[in-house]
Design a protein around this motif. Sequence first.
Motif, PDB file in Angstrom:
ATOM      1  N   ALA A   9     -56.763  48.288  39.020  1.00 56.92           N
ATOM      2  CA  ALA A   9     -56.640  49.072  37.789  1.00 56.92           C
ATOM      3  C   ALA A   9     -58.027  49.552  37.398  1.00 56.92           C
ATOM      4  CB  ALA A   9     -56.026  48.234  36.659  1.00 56.92           C
ATOM      5  N   GLY A  10     -58.079  50.378  36.360  1.00 58.32           N
ATOM      6  CA  GLY A  10     -59.366  50.761  35.813  1.00 58.32           C
ATOM      7  C   GLY A  10     -59.820  52.155  36.219  1.00 58.32           C
ATOM      8  N   TYR A  11     -60.972  52.530  35.698  1.00 57.55           N
ATOM      9  CA  TYR A  11     -61.499  53.876  35.871  1.00 57.55           C
ATOM     10  C   TYR A  11     -61.925  54.101  37.321  1.00 57.55           C
ATOM     11  CZ  TYR A  11     -63.471  58.268  34.236  1.00 57.55           C
ATOM     12  OH  TYR A  11     -63.712  59.599  34.017  1.00 57.55           O
ATOM     13  N   PRO A  12     -61.622  55.270  37.904  1.00 63.06           N
ATOM     14  CA  PRO A  12     -61.949  55.520  39.310  1.00 63.06           C
ATOM     15  C   PRO A  12     -63.427  55.850  39.518  1.00 63.06           C
ATOM     16  CG  PRO A  12     -60.815  57.412  38.374  1.00 63.06           C
ATOM     17  CD  PRO A  12     -60.797  56.344  37.316  1.00 63.06           C
ATOM     18  N   VAL A  13     -64.017  55.175  40.485  1.00 62.47           N
ATOM     19  CA  VAL A  13     -65.415  55.411  40.870  1.00 62.47           C
ATOM     20  C   VAL A  13     -65.438  55.714  42.363  1.00 62.47           C
ATOM     21  CG1 VAL A  13     -67.745  54.458  41.002  1.00 62.47           C
ATOM     22  CG2 VAL A  13     -66.235  53.807  39.102  1.00 62.47           C
ATOM     23  N   ILE A  14     -65.854  56.914  42.733  1.00 62.78           N
ATOM     24  CA  ILE A  14     -65.991  57.271  44.137  1.00 62.78           C
ATOM     25  C   ILE A  14     -67.404  56.911  44.583  1.00 62.78           C
ATOM     26  CG2 ILE A  14     -65.942  59.147  45.823  1.00 62.78           C
ATOM     27  CD1 ILE A  14     -63.936  60.542  44.003  1.00 62.78           C
ATOM     28  N   LEU A  15     -67.498  56.100  45.630  1.00 57.50           N
ATOM     29  CA  LEU A  15     -68.777  55.581  46.097  1.00 57.50           C
ATOM     30  C   LEU A  15     -69.039  56.110  47.502  1.00 57.50           C
ATOM     31  CD1 LEU A  15     -71.171  53.691  45.517  1.00 57.50           C
ATOM     32  CD2 LEU A  15     -69.779  51.798  46.384  1.00 57.50           C
ATOM     33  N   PHE A  16     -70.032  56.976  47.629  1.00 55.37           N
ATOM     34  CA  PHE A  16     -70.362  57.595  48.906  1.00 55.37           C
ATOM     35  C   PHE A  16     -71.323  56.715  49.702  1.00 55.37           C
ATOM     36  CE2 PHE A  16     -69.314  61.206  46.146  1.00 55.37           C
ATOM     37  CZ  PHE A  16     -68.442  61.935  46.949  1.00 55.37           C
ATOM     38  N   PRO A  17     -71.199  56.699  51.032  1.00 53.51           N
ATOM     39  CA  PRO A  17     -72.104  55.903  51.868  1.00 53.51           C
ATOM     40  C   PRO A  17     -73.442  56.613  52.088  1.00 53.51           C
ATOM     41  CG  PRO A  17     -70.520  57.037  53.259  1.00 53.51           C
ATOM     42  CD  PRO A  17     -70.146  57.359  51.835  1.00 53.51           C
ATOM     43  N   GLY A  24     -73.343  56.657  57.209  1.00 58.99           N
ATOM     44  CA  GLY A  24     -72.426  55.581  56.882  1.00 58.99           C
ATOM     45  C   GLY A  24     -70.978  56.030  56.833  1.00 58.99           C
ATOM     46  N   LYS A  25     -70.099  55.058  57.010  1.00 60.04           N
ATOM     47  CA  LYS A  25     -68.668  55.303  56.954  1.00 60.04           C
ATOM     48  C   LYS A  25     -68.057  54.548  55.775  1.00 60.04           C
ATOM     49  CE  LYS A  25     -68.277  58.140  60.370  1.00 60.04           C
ATOM     50  NZ  LYS A  25     -67.882  59.549  60.120  1.00 60.04           N
ATOM     51  N   HIS A  26     -66.726  54.538  55.721  1.00 58.49           N
ATOM     52  CA  HIS A  26     -65.997  53.995  54.580  1.00 58.49           C
ATOM     53  C   HIS A  26     -66.277  52.517  54.339  1.00 58.49           C
ATOM     54  CE1 HIS A  26     -63.624  53.094  58.140  1.00 58.49           C
ATOM     55  NE2 HIS A  26     -63.071  52.103  57.465  1.00 58.49           N
ATOM     56  N   ASN A  27     -66.671  51.778  55.377  1.00 61.43           N
ATOM     57  CA  ASN A  27     -66.870  50.329  55.239  1.00 61.43           C
ATOM     58  C   ASN A  27     -68.302  49.945  54.902  1.00 61.43           C
ATOM     59  OD1 ASN A  27     -67.242  51.378  57.981  1.00 61.43           O
ATOM     60  ND2 ASN A  27     -67.852  49.291  58.512  1.00 61.43           N
ATOM     61  N   GLU A  28     -69.227  50.896  54.905  1.00 60.82           N
ATOM     62  CA  GLU A  28     -70.645  50.550  54.767  1.00 60.82           C
ATOM     63  C   GLU A  28     -70.970  49.879  53.439  1.00 60.82           C
ATOM     64  OE1 GLU A  28     -74.966  52.691  55.417  1.00 60.82           O
ATOM     65  OE2 GLU A  28     -73.509  53.642  54.085  1.00 60.82           O
ATOM     66  N   CYS A  29     -70.517  50.450  52.335  1.00 62.31           N
ATOM     67  CA  CYS A  29     -70.860  49.893  51.017  1.00 62.31           C
ATOM     68  C   CYS A  29     -70.247  48.514  50.806  1.00 62.31           C
ATOM     69  CB  CYS A  29     -70.432  50.855  49.909  1.00 62.31           C
ATOM     70  SG  CYS A  29     -71.451  52.357  49.832  1.00 62.31           S
ATOM     71  N   ARG A  30     -69.126  48.255  51.462  1.00 60.78           N
ATOM     72  CA  ARG A  30     -68.574  46.894  51.435  1.00 60.78           C
ATOM     73  C   ARG A  30     -69.432  45.955  52.271  1.00 60.78           C
ATOM     74  NH1 ARG A  30     -63.485  45.899  55.043  1.00 60.78           N
ATOM     75  NH2 ARG A  30     -65.175  46.172  56.539  1.00 60.78           N
ATOM     76  N   ASP A  31     -69.750  46.371  53.490  1.00 64.70           N
ATOM     77  CA  ASP A  31     -70.481  45.496  54.405  1.00 64.70           C
ATOM     78  C   ASP A  31     -71.891  45.189  53.921  1.00 64.70           C
ATOM     79  OD1 ASP A  31     -68.197  45.676  55.900  1.00 64.70           O
ATOM     80  OD2 ASP A  31     -69.055  46.968  57.461  1.00 64.70           O
ATOM     81  N   MET A  32     -72.495  46.106  53.185  1.00 61.98           N
ATOM     82  CA  MET A  32     -73.850  45.906  52.678  1.00 61.98           C
ATOM     83  C   MET A  32     -73.865  45.303  51.269  1.00 61.98           C
ATOM     84  SD  MET A  32     -75.512  46.705  55.315  1.00 61.98           S
ATOM     85  CE  MET A  32     -77.153  46.533  54.639  1.00 61.98           C
ATOM     86  N   ASP A  51     -83.955  50.640  49.496  1.00 58.30           N
ATOM     87  CA  ASP A  51     -83.195  49.709  50.332  1.00 58.30           C
ATOM     88  C   ASP A  51     -82.061  49.092  49.516  1.00 58.30           C
ATOM     89  OD1 ASP A  51     -82.472  48.377  52.607  1.00 58.30           O
ATOM     90  OD2 ASP A  51     -84.331  47.221  52.803  1.00 58.30           O
ATOM     91  N   TRP A  52     -81.156  48.418  50.238  1.00 57.25           N
ATOM     92  CA  TRP A  52     -79.941  47.873  49.635  1.00 57.25           C
ATOM     93  C   TRP A  52     -80.185  46.877  48.502  1.00 57.25           C
ATOM     94  CZ3 TRP A  52     -75.363  50.084  50.421  1.00 57.25           C
ATOM     95  CH2 TRP A  52     -75.225  50.915  51.535  1.00 57.25           C
ATOM     96  N   PRO A  53     -81.191  46.004  48.565  1.00 52.92           N
ATOM     97  CA  PRO A  53     -81.388  45.083  47.434  1.00 52.92           C
ATOM     98  C   PRO A  53     -81.571  45.814  46.104  1.00 52.92           C
ATOM     99  CG  PRO A  53     -82.620  44.303  49.321  1.00 52.92           C
ATOM    100  CD  PRO A  53     -82.094  45.666  49.699  1.00 52.92           C
ATOM    101  N   LEU A  54     -82.281  46.947  46.141  1.00 55.76           N
ATOM    102  CA  LEU A  54     -82.451  47.742  44.925  1.00 55.76           C
ATOM    103  C   LEU A  54     -81.113  48.298  44.453  1.00 55.76           C
ATOM    104  CD1 LEU A  54     -84.094  49.313  42.789  1.00 55.76           C
ATOM    105  CD2 LEU A  54     -84.483  51.074  44.544  1.00 55.76           C
TER     106      LEU A  54
END
Length: 234
Positions: A25-33, A37-45, A219-222
């Motif tokens: 549920a909730g407000y939609p947020v589209i997160l680009f890699p 990157g592909k669809h799984n990158e933001c999850r994997d990182m 980098d990803w930590p930021l």
Amino acid sequence: MKEEHFKWYSPTLSKDIEMLVFGHAGYPVILFPTTMGKHNECRDMKLVESARWFVEQGLITIYCPDSINELSWYNKSIHPADRAKNHACYDEFIMNEVVNKICDEKGLQKVAVSGPSFGGYQAANFAFRHPERVSHMFSMSGSFDIKDFVGDYYDDNVFFNNPVDFLPESHHPDLWNMKIVLGVGEWDICLDANKRLAGILTEKNIPFWYDEHKWAEHDWPLWNRMFPHYLSKL
């Protein structure tokens, strides 16, 4: 945290596309890699993980679509005109097959967009091209001038997908209603790019938040620190 995987043939892109969706549920947020990157990158990182609380509370739903950068700006084997044309098709895909579908399903007029690195360009480019469909834009270490990808070539597809070129000439009223964040690190390779875009927004009197993190690199930590902070502003 609910996770769903979708795969379909895109008539806009004439290829299979995948997307991960997080939340119930909730407000939609589209997160680009990022760049390639592909669809799984933001999850994997762990970028999606950084937003777990917002997702589990039903405040947001995160949509992570594929990019096609390897077929557009980063495809050095094709003419720059075709690179720009392919990205224009990607923009059409995001609008017609992702954003419009989400808005129809949720009964909304707008979504939020975000992304790190080249995903920051994707978010900003889509938001500034289509402010009538974007309520919030959170760019994390983005760069906003794609002319380096096309050399001396220039056409309408380059212009209308290059925010530092088309934004100064845009007068769409929804630009002044959008919640905009430009996040960048003090030691970020994209620091100057963010200062340049901040200057354009300032000159147009478009409200935004310029968020520069001290002693931080590109980098990803930021980005994993930035993302939940920006979501708290939704």
